[in-house]
Design an enzyme around this catalytic site. Structure first.
Site, PDB file in Angstrom:
ATOM      1  N   THR A   1       4.320   2.631   5.454  1.00  0.00           N
ATOM      2  CA  THR A   1       2.941   2.155   5.601  1.00  0.00           C
ATOM      3  C   THR A   1       2.202   3.104   6.525  1.00  0.00           C
ATOM      4  OG1 THR A   1       1.524   0.454   6.625  1.00  0.00           O
ATOM      5  CG2 THR A   1       3.786   0.520   7.384  1.00  0.00           C
TER       6      THR A   1
ATOM      7  N   ASP B   1       4.872  -4.614   6.040  1.00  0.00           N
ATOM      8  CA  ASP B   1       5.219  -5.987   6.443  1.00  0.00           C
ATOM      9  C   ASP B   1       5.223  -6.967   5.269  1.00  0.00           C
ATOM     10  OD1 ASP B   1       2.478  -5.852   6.225  1.00  0.00           O
ATOM     11  OD2 ASP B   1       2.086  -7.160   7.927  1.00  0.00           O
TER      12      ASP B   1
ATOM     13  N   GLY C   1       0.841  -1.202   0.000  1.00  0.00           N
ATOM     14  CA  GLY C   1       0.000   0.000   0.000  1.00  0.00           C
ATOM     15  C   GLY C   1       0.873   1.248   0.000  1.00  0.00           C
TER      16      GLY C   1
ATOM     17  N   ASP D   1      -0.013   2.175   8.503  1.00  0.00           N
ATOM     18  CA  ASP D   1      -0.516   1.410   9.663  1.00  0.00           C
ATOM     19  C   ASP D   1       0.325   1.522  10.936  1.00  0.00           C
ATOM     20  OD1 ASP D   1      -2.558   0.622   8.059  1.00  0.00           O
ATOM     21  OD2 ASP D   1      -1.911  -1.456   7.817  1.00  0.00           O
TER      22      ASP D   1
ATOM     23  N   ARG E   1      -5.441  -2.762   9.011  1.00  0.00           N
ATOM     24  CA  ARG E   1      -5.894  -4.141   8.807  1.00  0.00           C
ATOM     25  C   ARG E   1      -5.667  -5.000  10.049  1.00  0.00           C
ATOM     26  NH1 ARG E   1      -3.652  -5.745   3.416  1.00  0.00           N
ATOM     27  NH2 ARG E   1      -1.835  -5.065   4.577  1.00  0.00           N
TER      28      ARG E   1
ATOM     29  N   ARG F   1       0.902  -4.943  -4.978  1.00  0.00           N
ATOM     30  CA  ARG F   1       1.022  -6.084  -4.062  1.00  0.00           C
ATOM     31  C   ARG F   1       1.249  -7.285  -4.980  1.00  0.00           C
ATOM     32  NH1 ARG F   1      -0.636  -4.094   0.847  1.00  0.00           N
ATOM     33  NH2 ARG F   1      -2.309  -2.559   0.876  1.00  0.00           N
TER      34      ARG F   1
ATOM     35  N   ASP G   1       2.629  -0.329  12.057  1.00  0.00           N
ATOM     36  CA  ASP G   1       2.545  -1.626  12.742  1.00  0.00           C
ATOM     37  C   ASP G   1       3.845  -2.423  12.633  1.00  0.00           C
ATOM     38  OD1 ASP G   1       2.362  -2.067  10.038  1.00  0.00           O
ATOM     39  OD2 ASP G   1       0.677  -3.448  10.143  1.00  0.00           O
TER      40      ASP G   1
HETATM   41  O1  F6P Z   1      -1.409  -1.674   4.684  1.00  0.00           O
HETATM   42  C1  F6P Z   1      -1.918  -0.397   4.582  1.00  0.00           C
HETATM   43  C2  F6P Z   1      -3.393  -0.411   4.306  1.00  0.00           C
HETATM   44  O2  F6P Z   1      -3.787   0.903   4.033  1.00  0.00           O
HETATM   45  C3  F6P Z   1      -4.249  -1.041   5.395  1.00  0.00           C
HETATM   46  O3  F6P Z   1      -4.547  -0.161   6.447  1.00  0.00           O
HETATM   47  C4  F6P Z   1      -5.464  -1.439   4.598  1.00  0.00           C
HETATM   48  O4  F6P Z   1      -6.132  -2.513   5.213  1.00  0.00           O
HETATM   49  C5  F6P Z   1      -4.892  -1.869   3.296  1.00  0.00           C
HETATM   50  O5  F6P Z   1      -3.680  -1.184   3.145  1.00  0.00           O
HETATM   51  C6  F6P Z   1      -5.769  -1.641   2.099  1.00  0.00           C
HETATM   52  O6  F6P Z   1      -5.114  -2.141   0.983  1.00  0.00           O
HETATM   53  P1  F6P Z   1      -5.587  -1.935  -0.522  1.00  0.00           P
HETATM   54  O7  F6P Z   1      -5.374  -0.504  -0.871  1.00  0.00           O
HETATM   55  O8  F6P Z   1      -4.721  -2.852  -1.307  1.00  0.00           O
HETATM   56  O9  F6P Z   1      -7.033  -2.291  -0.566  1.00  0.00           O
END
Ligand code: F6P
Length: 322
Positions: A126, A103, A11, A128, A172, A72, A130
């Site tokens: 990120t 991660d 992300g 997050d 997440r 991803r 985390d």
């Molecule tokens: O990992 C960062 C994040 O923004 C999370 O908080 C969220 O769950 C996820 O990515 C959403 O991913 P995508 O944009 O691929 O739907």
């Protein structure tokens, strides 16, 4: 060290551009050439890259997203993808790689290190926050400021209607966006994956809210066990059908926008230290800052997600919003 690569993966987060810029310009300072791989590990697999020069990273420090684009990559999870990526490394004579991501990106780097001798250093990108081994990840500060700004706006309409709002924020597996933005926005309750809770307690809390409160905000982290804001709202409505309640999912606005000063500085420092770390022969480590000191955390530890939340924060929300 003569030539390195840089990529952004997973992300996107605000500040990634500032980090790419710092990597390219630090490398240039030390007479190292930099290739920017497009769409994360997909760029490595496809040998899709551009030369990064002093000029090509101009005008990006203030921009959200990532100009190298991101993905991803599912292919990078396969042996075939990893081997193809290694062919690209060999073909381009790369001595090192900077991976800016979260991660999932570092888990990819761990797998890659099993089949490649390339030195890899990570920068924590990120929203997050985390990752173990850094106080703040790149993009987190911008994201929580976006959340707080949005909740301030929701508060205006909530107060005008005497309404309860259930607001879902990203995260997440982590509730730190929810928890800190709840303190900053004066939210009345917060639900996060790290803290077990019973919806009966939430209902009781709602019933006990003083009548003089004209707005009530409940923040739910998307990864919470409740299953998200709509589920929480449904459960509340079943017990309190007359409650005037609305749901807002903040979604991907949390990922965009111009990076905050803090994210730009952290990203710049991170990119600078990543290049220095590669030059020192370090590998399979993430650059982080703890109490303003640079730290190097092995990828295996960085991805462990065990950032425990300070239990005082939940109590603080309870006390301050009473
Ligand atoms: O990992 C960062 C994040 O923004 C999370 O908080 C969220 O769950 C996820 O990515 C959403 O991913 P995508 O944009 O691929 O739907």
């Amino acid at each position: 060290m003569k030539k390195i690569g840089v990529l952004t993966s997973g992300g996107d987060s605000s500040g990634m551009n500032a980090c790419i810029r710092a990597v390219a310009r630090t490398a240039k300072f030390y007479k190292i050439q930099t290739l920017g791989f497009l769409r994360g590990y997909e760029g490595l697999i496809n040998d899709d890259c551009i030369q990064l020069t002093q000029e090509s990273v101009s005008g990006i420090i203030h921009r959200g997203g990532t100009f190298l684009k991101t993905a991803r990559s599912e292919r990078f999870k396969t042996q075939e993808g990893l081997l193809k990526a290694n062919e690209t490394i060999i073909k381009n004579n790369l001595d090192g790689l900077v991976v800016i991501g979260g991660d999932g990106s570092f888990k990819g780097a761990i797998e890659f290190s099993k089949i490649s001798n390339l030195k890899i250093v990570g920068c924590p990108g990120t929203i997050d926050n985390d990752l173990v081994g850094t106080d703040f990840t790149i993009g987190y500060d911008t994201a929580i400021n976006t959340v707080v700004e949005a909740i301030d706006k929701i508060r205006d309409t909530a107060e005008s209607h005497n309404r309860v709002f259930v607001v879902e924020v990203m995260g997440r597996d982590a509730g730190i966006i929810a928890l800190r933005s709840a303190i900053a926005s004066g939210a009345e309750a917060v639900l996060v994956p790290e803290i077990k809770h019973d919806t009966k307690d939430l209902i009781l809390k709602i019933k006990n809210w003083r009548d003089t409160k004209s707005s009530k905000i409940i923040i739910v982290a998307e990864g919470d066990e409740s299953g998200g804001a709509y589920n929480v709202a449904k459960v509340i409505k079943e017990t309190l059908p007359n409650l005037d309640l609305r749901v807002t999912i903040l979604g991907h606005i949390q990922r965009g926008g111009n990076p905050s000063c803090m994210d730009r500085v952290n990203a710049s420092l991170s990119g600078f230290h990543a290049v220095k770390a590669l030059m020192e022969g370090r590998s399979n480590e993430m650059i982080g800052f703890i109490n303003k000191q640079v730290c190097y955390t092995p990828f295996e530890n960085a991805v462990k997600h065990n950032q425990t939340l300070n239990p005082d924060l939940e109590l603080l929300i309870e006390i301050l919003s009473a």
